[in-house]
Motif scaffolding. Structure first.
Motif, PDB file in Angstrom:
ATOM      1  N   GLU A  18      61.156  35.485  -7.006  1.00 46.07           N
ATOM      2  CA  GLU A  18      60.832  36.908  -7.057  1.00 46.07           C
ATOM      3  C   GLU A  18      59.358  37.027  -7.434  1.00 46.07           C
ATOM      4  O   GLU A  18      58.858  36.257  -8.242  1.00 46.07           O
ATOM      5  CB  GLU A  18      61.688  37.624  -8.091  1.00 46.07           C
ATOM      6  CG  GLU A  18      63.175  37.622  -7.783  1.00 46.07           C
ATOM      7  CD  GLU A  18      63.978  38.294  -8.883  1.00 46.07           C
ATOM      8  OE1 GLU A  18      63.366  38.983  -9.738  1.00 46.07           O
ATOM      9  OE2 GLU A  18      65.198  38.132  -8.901  1.00 46.07           O
ATOM     10  N   ALA A  19      58.671  37.984  -6.830  1.00 46.56           N
ATOM     11  CA  ALA A  19      57.240  38.123  -7.099  1.00 46.56           C
ATOM     12  C   ALA A  19      56.872  39.594  -7.198  1.00 46.56           C
ATOM     13  O   ALA A  19      57.636  40.476  -6.777  1.00 46.56           O
ATOM     14  CB  ALA A  19      56.426  37.448  -5.993  1.00 46.56           C
ATOM     15  N   ASN A  20      55.711  39.847  -7.753  1.00 44.77           N
ATOM     16  CA  ASN A  20      55.153  41.189  -7.784  1.00 44.77           C
ATOM     17  C   ASN A  20      53.741  41.097  -7.231  1.00 44.77           C
ATOM     18  O   ASN A  20      52.875  40.463  -7.837  1.00 44.77           O
ATOM     19  CB  ASN A  20      55.148  41.763  -9.201  1.00 44.77           C
ATOM     20  CG  ASN A  20      54.689  43.199  -9.229  1.00 44.77           C
ATOM     21  OD1 ASN A  20      53.500  43.494  -9.141  1.00 44.77           O
ATOM     22  ND2 ASN A  20      55.632  44.120  -9.369  1.00 44.77           N
ATOM     23  N   LEU A  21      53.532  41.686  -6.066  1.00 39.38           N
ATOM     24  CA  LEU A  21      52.256  41.589  -5.370  1.00 39.38           C
ATOM     25  C   LEU A  21      51.541  42.935  -5.401  1.00 39.38           C
ATOM     26  O   LEU A  21      51.973  43.887  -4.762  1.00 39.38           O
ATOM     27  CB  LEU A  21      52.485  41.131  -3.924  1.00 39.38           C
ATOM     28  CG  LEU A  21      53.204  39.778  -3.794  1.00 39.38           C
ATOM     29  CD1 LEU A  21      53.517  39.483  -2.343  1.00 39.38           C
ATOM     30  CD2 LEU A  21      52.372  38.667  -4.392  1.00 39.38           C
ATOM     31  N   ARG A  22      50.491  42.978  -6.208  1.00 40.65           N
ATOM     32  CA  ARG A  22      49.699  44.214  -6.371  1.00 40.65           C
ATOM     33  C   ARG A  22      50.578  45.408  -6.753  1.00 40.65           C
ATOM     34  O   ARG A  22      50.430  46.505  -6.240  1.00 40.65           O
ATOM     35  CB  ARG A  22      48.943  44.525  -5.080  1.00 40.65           C
ATOM     36  CG  ARG A  22      47.927  43.465  -4.651  1.00 40.65           C
ATOM     37  CD  ARG A  22      46.688  43.490  -5.534  1.00 40.65           C
ATOM     38  NE  ARG A  22      45.652  42.586  -5.061  1.00 40.65           N
ATOM     39  CZ  ARG A  22      44.690  42.942  -4.197  1.00 40.65           C
ATOM     40  NH1 ARG A  22      44.629  44.162  -3.737  1.00 40.65           N
ATOM     41  NH2 ARG A  22      43.790  42.061  -3.832  1.00 40.65           N
ATOM     42  N   GLY A  23      51.536  45.156  -7.647  1.00 41.71           N
ATOM     43  CA  GLY A  23      52.356  46.239  -8.164  1.00 41.71           C
ATOM     44  C   GLY A  23      53.641  46.509  -7.406  1.00 41.71           C
ATOM     45  O   GLY A  23      54.402  47.408  -7.780  1.00 41.71           O
ATOM     46  N   ILE A  24      53.931  45.746  -6.364  1.00 40.13           N
ATOM     47  CA  ILE A  24      55.147  45.940  -5.573  1.00 40.13           C
ATOM     48  C   ILE A  24      56.005  44.686  -5.656  1.00 40.13           C
ATOM     49  O   ILE A  24      55.540  43.582  -5.390  1.00 40.13           O
ATOM     50  CB  ILE A  24      54.817  46.248  -4.095  1.00 40.13           C
ATOM     51  CG1 ILE A  24      53.961  47.507  -3.995  1.00 40.13           C
ATOM     52  CG2 ILE A  24      56.092  46.399  -3.283  1.00 40.13           C
ATOM     53  CD1 ILE A  24      54.638  48.782  -4.442  1.00 40.13           C
ATOM     54  N   ASP A  25      57.293  44.847  -5.998  1.00 42.25           N
ATOM     55  CA  ASP A  25      58.210  43.718  -6.094  1.00 42.25           C
ATOM     56  C   ASP A  25      58.548  43.187  -4.708  1.00 42.25           C
ATOM     57  O   ASP A  25      58.705  43.948  -3.752  1.00 42.25           O
ATOM     58  CB  ASP A  25      59.501  44.133  -6.806  1.00 42.25           C
ATOM     59  CG  ASP A  25      59.273  44.430  -8.285  1.00 42.25           C
ATOM     60  OD1 ASP A  25      58.345  43.828  -8.868  1.00 42.25           O
ATOM     61  OD2 ASP A  25      60.018  45.254  -8.843  1.00 42.25           O
ATOM     62  N   SER A  26      58.691  41.866  -4.631  1.00 41.14           N
ATOM     63  CA  SER A  26      59.008  41.211  -3.368  1.00 41.14           C
ATOM     64  C   SER A  26      60.083  40.163  -3.620  1.00 41.14           C
ATOM     65  O   SER A  26      59.995  39.385  -4.572  1.00 41.14           O
ATOM     66  CB  SER A  26      57.757  40.552  -2.784  1.00 41.14           C
ATOM     67  OG  SER A  26      58.028  39.966  -1.526  1.00 41.14           O
ATOM     68  N   PHE A  27      61.090  40.142  -2.753  1.00 41.37           N
ATOM     69  CA  PHE A  27      62.265  39.292  -2.961  1.00 41.37           C
ATOM     70  C   PHE A  27      62.491  38.376  -1.755  1.00 41.37           C
ATOM     71  O   PHE A  27      63.456  38.540  -1.012  1.00 41.37           O
ATOM     72  CB  PHE A  27      63.504  40.151  -3.223  1.00 41.37           C
ATOM     73  CG  PHE A  27      63.337  41.093  -4.383  1.00 41.37           C
ATOM     74  CD1 PHE A  27      63.613  40.687  -5.672  1.00 41.37           C
ATOM     75  CD2 PHE A  27      62.883  42.389  -4.181  1.00 41.37           C
ATOM     76  CE1 PHE A  27      63.445  41.545  -6.752  1.00 41.37           C
ATOM     77  CE2 PHE A  27      62.711  43.266  -5.257  1.00 41.37           C
ATOM     78  CZ  PHE A  27      62.993  42.839  -6.539  1.00 41.37           C
ATOM     79  N   GLY A  28      61.579  37.423  -1.579  1.00 44.50           N
ATOM     80  CA  GLY A  28      61.704  36.503  -0.461  1.00 44.50           C
ATOM     81  C   GLY A  28      60.426  36.449   0.340  1.00 44.50           C
ATOM     82  O   GLY A  28      59.408  37.050  -0.020  1.00 44.50           O
ATOM     83  N   MET A  29      60.471  35.705   1.445  1.00 48.13           N
ATOM     84  CA  MET A  29      59.294  35.556   2.289  1.00 48.13           C
ATOM     85  C   MET A  29      59.706  35.545   3.757  1.00 48.13           C
ATOM     86  O   MET A  29      60.690  34.921   4.127  1.00 48.13           O
ATOM     87  CB  MET A  29      58.562  34.255   1.956  1.00 48.13           C
ATOM     88  CG  MET A  29      57.259  34.065   2.717  1.00 48.13           C
ATOM     89  SD  MET A  29      56.301  32.634   2.137  1.00 48.13           S
ATOM     90  CE  MET A  29      57.194  31.298   2.909  1.00 48.13           C
ATOM     91  N   ILE A  30      58.949  36.274   4.581  1.00 45.24           N
ATOM     92  CA  ILE A  30      59.107  36.199   6.030  1.00 45.24           C
ATOM     93  C   ILE A  30      58.227  35.047   6.501  1.00 45.24           C
ATOM     94  O   ILE A  30      57.031  35.018   6.218  1.00 45.24           O
ATOM     95  CB  ILE A  30      58.704  37.516   6.704  1.00 45.24           C
ATOM     96  CG1 ILE A  30      59.534  38.684   6.136  1.00 45.24           C
ATOM     97  CG2 ILE A  30      58.906  37.426   8.213  1.00 45.24           C
ATOM     98  CD1 ILE A  30      59.106  40.049   6.657  1.00 45.24           C
ATOM     99  N   CYS A  31      58.811  34.095   7.224  1.00 52.91           N
ATOM    100  CA  CYS A  31      58.165  32.796   7.446  1.00 52.91           C
ATOM    101  C   CYS A  31      57.475  32.697   8.806  1.00 52.91           C
ATOM    102  O   CYS A  31      57.921  33.273   9.800  1.00 52.91           O
ATOM    103  CB  CYS A  31      59.204  31.683   7.357  1.00 52.91           C
ATOM    104  SG  CYS A  31      60.098  31.635   5.793  1.00 52.91           S
ATOM    105  N   SER A  32      56.431  31.879   8.819  1.00 52.84           N
ATOM    106  CA  SER A  32      55.788  31.479  10.065  1.00 52.84           C
ATOM    107  C   SER A  32      56.394  30.154  10.516  1.00 52.84           C
ATOM    108  O   SER A  32      57.056  29.443   9.743  1.00 52.84           O
ATOM    109  CB  SER A  32      54.280  31.305   9.856  1.00 52.84           C
ATOM    110  OG  SER A  32      54.022  30.168   9.048  1.00 52.84           O
TER     111      SER A  32
END
Length: 202
Positions: free
Chosen positions: A157-171
């Motif tokens: 789980e991450a917080n990127l510039r104030g927005i929570d993110s739950f996973g990653m869209i992959c290349s």
């Protein structure tokens, strides 16, 4: 839940990671051969260190340990025996799945980031994505929290510039797929891929 063990590198300690914790609020409670790491601002447990784990069970691992139901039961027993409540659950669900981008909006605090809502079958995840080619309506590969990328990076789980993110869209490159393009951008799947299914490569 992610589990790590490296006897030569860090000693005979099993590390159980549950969630990130702000280092400023990190605290430790020790009972017997188990240390609980928690957030002192809300008492949420972020993980455990189980010392002398080879006396409980031998593990042939040098990094991340592949979880199974038996190991989770052993960890729970170690927690119970040390006075902590062993209530960890084994999650056998796939960590790389086909997702459908339901929506995309610009990040309010970063020009090159977008906030995506991605259906992964069992739930809809909010994922902050910096890929230039992400768009609503795409089928994509999602690395869920707990996934370990081919390069060794653990998805948290991450917080990127104030927005929570739950996973990653992959290349394709991040997935170490053969003939992956060198230019930046996520892997876009054909429409016949089923949302929520495990992604096993192409």
């Amino acid at each position: 839940m992610n589990v790590f063990y490296n006897k030569e590198g860090i000693g005979d300690t099993l590390i159980v990671s549950l969630k990130p914790v702000d280092m400023e609020n990190r605290a430790v409670e020790r009972k017997g051969n188990v240390a609980r790491i928690f957030d002192k601002s809300n008492d949420n447990t972020s993980g455990y260190n189980i010392f002398g784990f080879s006396s409980i069970q031998e593990i042939d691992a040098n990094g991340q340990v592949e979880l199974n139901e038996s190991l989770v039961e052993t960890i729970n027993s170690a927690l119970d025996n040390s006075g902590f409540e062993g209530n960890l659950e084994f999650d056998a669900s796939p960590k790389f799945v086909v997702g459908f981008v339901e929506s995309k909006e610009k990040h309010p605090n970063a020009d090159k980031l977008n906030i995506c809502k991605v259906d992964v079958g069992s739930e809809t995840l909010q994922i902050v994505c910096g890929a230039p080619n992400v768009e609503q309506g795409q089928k994509v590969v999602v690395a869920k929290v707990g996934a370990v990328m081919p390069g060794g990076m653990l998805i948290k789980e991450a917080n990127l510039r104030g927005i929570d993110s739950f996973g990653m869209i992959c290349s394709a490159k991040e997935l170490a797929l053969p003939d992956a393009p060198t230019e930046k951008g996520i892997l876009i799947l054909p429409d016949d891929y089923q949302t929520g299914n495990e992604f096993k490569g192409r």
